[in-house]
Design an enzyme around this catalytic site. Structure first.
Site, short mmCIF file in Angstrom:
data_model
loop_
_atom_site.label_atom_id
_atom_site.label_comp_id
_atom_site.label_asym_id
_atom_site.label_seq_id
_atom_site.Cartn_x
_atom_site.Cartn_y
_atom_site.Cartn_z
N HIS A 35 0.97 5.23 1.31
CA HIS A 35 0.30 6.11 2.28
C HIS A 35 1.02 7.47 2.31
CE1 HIS A 35 -2.07 7.09 5.82
NE2 HIS A 35 -0.97 7.58 6.35
N ASN A 83 0.85 -1.20 0.00
CA ASN A 83 0.00 0.00 0.00
C ASN A 83 0.88 1.24 0.00
OD1 ASN A 83 -2.44 1.57 0.40
ND2 ASN A 83 -1.79 1.84 2.53
#
Ligand code: GRF
Length: 248
Positions: A160, A158
């Site tokens: 971020h 991911n």
């Protein structure tokens, strides 16, 4: 005292230490950083994998990170292919990018599902049907469920917009502004159950300037994201192909 005797002065004061040089911090512009990263990836001796690593990209928003993954592949900086873009939001701009670059995409709308698990299982089935090897959450505004995480251990990452572990969760950029930190940035990390908490793969720092607001800072953070996400994918792809299992 003999004339040629040495006179030794004795002092109880500690020897004078040479002045400590402060390490100088070099800040370079985004263009120079991008060039440096390009050079690293082009010069690196990373093996070219055949077949290429198969990516599944999950997105909910503008898809700018998705687009930079595509560009990195086109520029031969990333040895991968995108098997599928999955979006959960039928109106998201990422779809337009998939159409523009002729990448297969599918809309799996979470609003059509009764439970989070049902949605996760549909996503998972699509990824497994296509033999996706690495899932990239690029602006995926959903919390990954355990099914997805457990089936893709070390293969689910991911991006971020903060220097984790600071400013987890939503509104990370505003959180950094509100806390008046002077440096924030972005992080690519493995995904685990606790949100924004898995092992860090790569980070880039972005100084917050006095005149910054959320828009200006978001823009600079995203420029960095577009550089580090393809680098992180390359790194994880290498781990997958070489069977390295050192991360959580
Ligand atoms: C990025 O800032 C990413 O850090 C966050 O969502 C944003 C997605 O942007 N998770 P985009 O859709 O890739 O333009």
């Amino acid at each position: 005292m003999p004339v040629n005797a040495k006179i030794v002065s004795v002092s109880t004061a500690p020897p004078i230490a040479p002045p400590i040089e402060k390490p100088s911090m070099v800040t370079i512009g985004i263009k120079a950083f991008r060039q440096a990263c390009t050079k690293i990836t082009l010069d690196s001796e990373s093996p070219l994998f055949e077949p290429k690593i198969r990516l599944g990209v999950l997105a909910s928003g503008n898809g700018s990170n998705f687009e930079y993954i595509i560009k990195s592949i086109q520029n031969n900086q990333l040895n991968a292919e995108i098997s599928i873009l999955i979006v959960n939001n039928p109106d998201c701009l990422a779809i337009k990018k998939a159409i523009k670059y002729k990448i297969p995409y599918v809309i799996i709308n979470h609003r059509d599902c009764q439970t989070r698990l049902e949605h996760d299982m549909l996503v998972l089935k699509k990824l497994e049907d296509l033999s996706v090897e690495l899932i990239v959450m690029a602006g995926w505004m959903r919390i990954a469920g355990e099914e997805l995480i457990n089936r893709y251990i070390n293969r689910l990452i991911n991006i971020h917009p903060s220097l984790l572990p600071s400013f987890k969760g939503i509104n990370a950029i505003q959180q950094a502004i509100d806390e008046r930190v002077t440096i924030t940035g972005c992080t690519v990390h493995y995904v685990k159950k606790e949100v924004d908490s898995g092992s860090i793969i790569i980070q880039a720092a972005v100084p917050i300037q006095e005149h910054d607001n959320k828009e200006t800072l978001t823009k600079r953070i995203q420029q960095m994201e577009h550089i580090i996400l393809p680098l992180a994918i390359a790194k994880v792809a290498m781990n997958i192909r070489t069977g390295f299992r050192g991360n959580k």
